[in-house]
Design an enzyme around this catalytic site. Structure first.
Site, PDB file in Angstrom:
ATOM      1  CB  THR A 176      69.156  50.499  37.264  1.00  0.00           C
ATOM      2  OG1 THR A 176      68.601  49.253  36.853  1.00  0.00           O
ATOM      3  CG2 THR A 176      70.430  50.736  36.475  1.00  0.00           C
ATOM      4  NE  ARG A 204      68.068  40.400  33.091  1.00  0.00           N
ATOM      5  CZ  ARG A 204      67.971  41.691  33.424  1.00  0.00           C
ATOM      6  NH1 ARG A 204      68.800  42.206  34.325  1.00  0.00           N
ATOM      7  NH2 ARG A 204      67.047  42.464  32.869  1.00  0.00           N
ATOM      8  CB  VAL A 205      73.735  40.330  30.667  1.00  0.00           C
ATOM      9  CG1 VAL A 205      74.222  41.753  30.428  1.00  0.00           C
ATOM     10  CG2 VAL A 205      74.865  39.472  31.238  1.00  0.00           C
ATOM     11  N   GLY A 206      71.234  42.368  31.658  1.00  0.00           N
ATOM     12  CA  GLY A 206      70.197  43.287  31.198  1.00  0.00           C
ATOM     13  C   GLY A 206      70.729  44.384  30.313  1.00  0.00           C
ATOM     14  CG  ASP A 207      68.593  48.129  30.334  1.00  0.00           C
ATOM     15  OD1 ASP A 207      68.358  47.445  31.355  1.00  0.00           O
ATOM     16  OD2 ASP A 207      68.447  49.361  30.306  1.00  0.00           O
ATOM     17  CB  THR A 227      66.010  52.466  35.896  1.00  0.00           C
ATOM     18  OG1 THR A 227      65.505  51.586  36.913  1.00  0.00           O
ATOM     19  CG2 THR A 227      65.134  53.704  35.854  1.00  0.00           C
ATOM     20  N   GLY A 228      64.640  49.763  34.545  1.00  0.00           N
ATOM     21  CA  GLY A 228      63.402  49.025  34.312  1.00  0.00           C
ATOM     22  C   GLY A 228      63.714  47.626  33.820  1.00  0.00           C
ATOM     23  CD  GLN A 229      60.446  42.736  32.231  1.00  0.00           C
ATOM     24  OE1 GLN A 229      59.487  43.231  32.842  1.00  0.00           O
ATOM     25  NE2 GLN A 229      60.384  41.561  31.638  1.00  0.00           N
ATOM     26  N   GLY A 230      65.102  45.333  31.617  1.00  0.00           N
ATOM     27  CA  GLY A 230      66.123  45.589  30.617  1.00  0.00           C
ATOM     28  C   GLY A 230      65.932  44.911  29.284  1.00  0.00           C
TER      29      GLY A 230
END
Length: 318
Positions: A176, A204-207, A227-230
């Site tokens: 990110t 899929r939508v993350g954070d 940044t990371g696994q949302g």
């Protein structure tokens, strides 16, 4: 003169130092420095933090070295779905887009929504149409594709077939870009942009586009870009949580940000990092992976960039 400050990230879980040539590492760090300079030009002239974070993120979206815009990750269907958000700490106004495929710079679309004021978030084709109707640059989806991302998708799909996806490196999984800033009027802002993680399910939508999770700014407290696994950033509402710990518990930025990354998220054994700046110009950039593309300019004008543990001082700008 009141302090100004700027920090950026280009994603945690950067690849092993042997994974890129020396030239590629230098190019990535040069693009980090260019993004910082773009934001600093705005701040040093008395401009808004909101404009500074947008300027910095645009540079990173245009760079092939980071997972946003040109160079973004591919989903399981071999397509790009891009997410971005921007937030003004002075007013709590925000804009956000998700799963877009044709907007060259998704952060510009997020900013257009912020300025619109009647909408906060649009997704998919509707967001692409909105951007086009508002005069933003529209590109063919293949503009975003690079050979590295194509190769990484093949690697991740091979991991999936072999049942070894959990052992893939953080660099193979996600990335990110983001920026946070404090301007001379004391206002804060944050912006984030991403292609999500490699081989993610379509839709899929993350954070990153979720206000309060991967992107958050509140005057008097802090601005945060994660940044990371949302999915876990959303569950913990990471950006808002850090700001609230500063507001309600009077914690320092370093302590509040460090707690989220090294304690709250650590229990899930996921890669995570963020950059944040508070109302005094203090900067925090915690991460729990082997590295995180990052950089900052302190209130005294010192510009530094880093990918792994070593931090490279580049220049003094004031």
């Amino acid at each position: 003169m009141k302090p100004i400050a700027l920090a950026i990230h280009g994603g945690c879980g950067v690849m092993a130092q042997t994974g890129l040539s020396q030239q590629e590492w230098e190019e990535a760090r040069a693009d980090l420095a260019s993004a910082l300079r773009a934001g600093w030009v705005v701040l040093s002239k008395g401009g808004r933090a909101l404009d500074a974070v947008q300027a910095a993120v645009i540079v990173l979206e245009d760079s092939p070295h980071f997972n946003a815009g040109h160079g973004a990750a591919l989903n399981a269907e071999g397509e790009h779905e891009l997410d971005s958000a921007i937030m003004d700490g002075a007013t709590l106004a925000a804009g956000s887009v998700s799963a877009v495929r044709r907007i060259r710079n998704p952060v510009k679309a997020a900013r257009a929504l912020l300025e619109d004021g009647s909408l906060l978030m649009l997704t998919g084709p509707a967001a692409d149409r909105y951007a086009e109707e508002h005069g933003l640059e529209i590109v063919s989806p293949d503009y975003f594709t690079t050979q590295r991302r194509t190769d990484t998708l093949k690697t991740m799909q091979a991991h999936e077939r072999a049942g070894t996806a959990a052992s893939a490196s953080e660099a193979e999984k996600h990335g990110t870009v983001g920026a946070v800033a404090l301007d001379s009027a004391g206002h804060l802002a944050a912006a984030t942009s991403t292609g999500g993680y490699t081989n993610k399910p379509a839709g899929r939508v993350g954070d990153s586009p979720i206000i309060g999770a991967g992107t958050y700014a509140r005057d008097g407290a802090c601005a945060v870009s994660g940044t990371g696994q949302g999915e876990f950033f959303i569950r913990h509402v990471v950006g808002h949580e850090i700001a609230s710990r500063i507001d309600y518990l009077d914690e320092s930025l370093e302590h509040a940000a460090g707690k989220l990354i090294h304690l709250d998220l650590a229990r899930y054994n996921i890669g995570a990092g963020l950059v944040a700046v508070d109302a005094k110009g203090n900067i925090a950039a915690p991460f729990n992976t082997d590295g995180m593309f990052r950089g900052w300019i302190t209130p005294d004008g010192d510009l530094s960039v880093a990918s792994h543990r070593e931090v490279f001082f580049v220049e003094r700008l004031r």
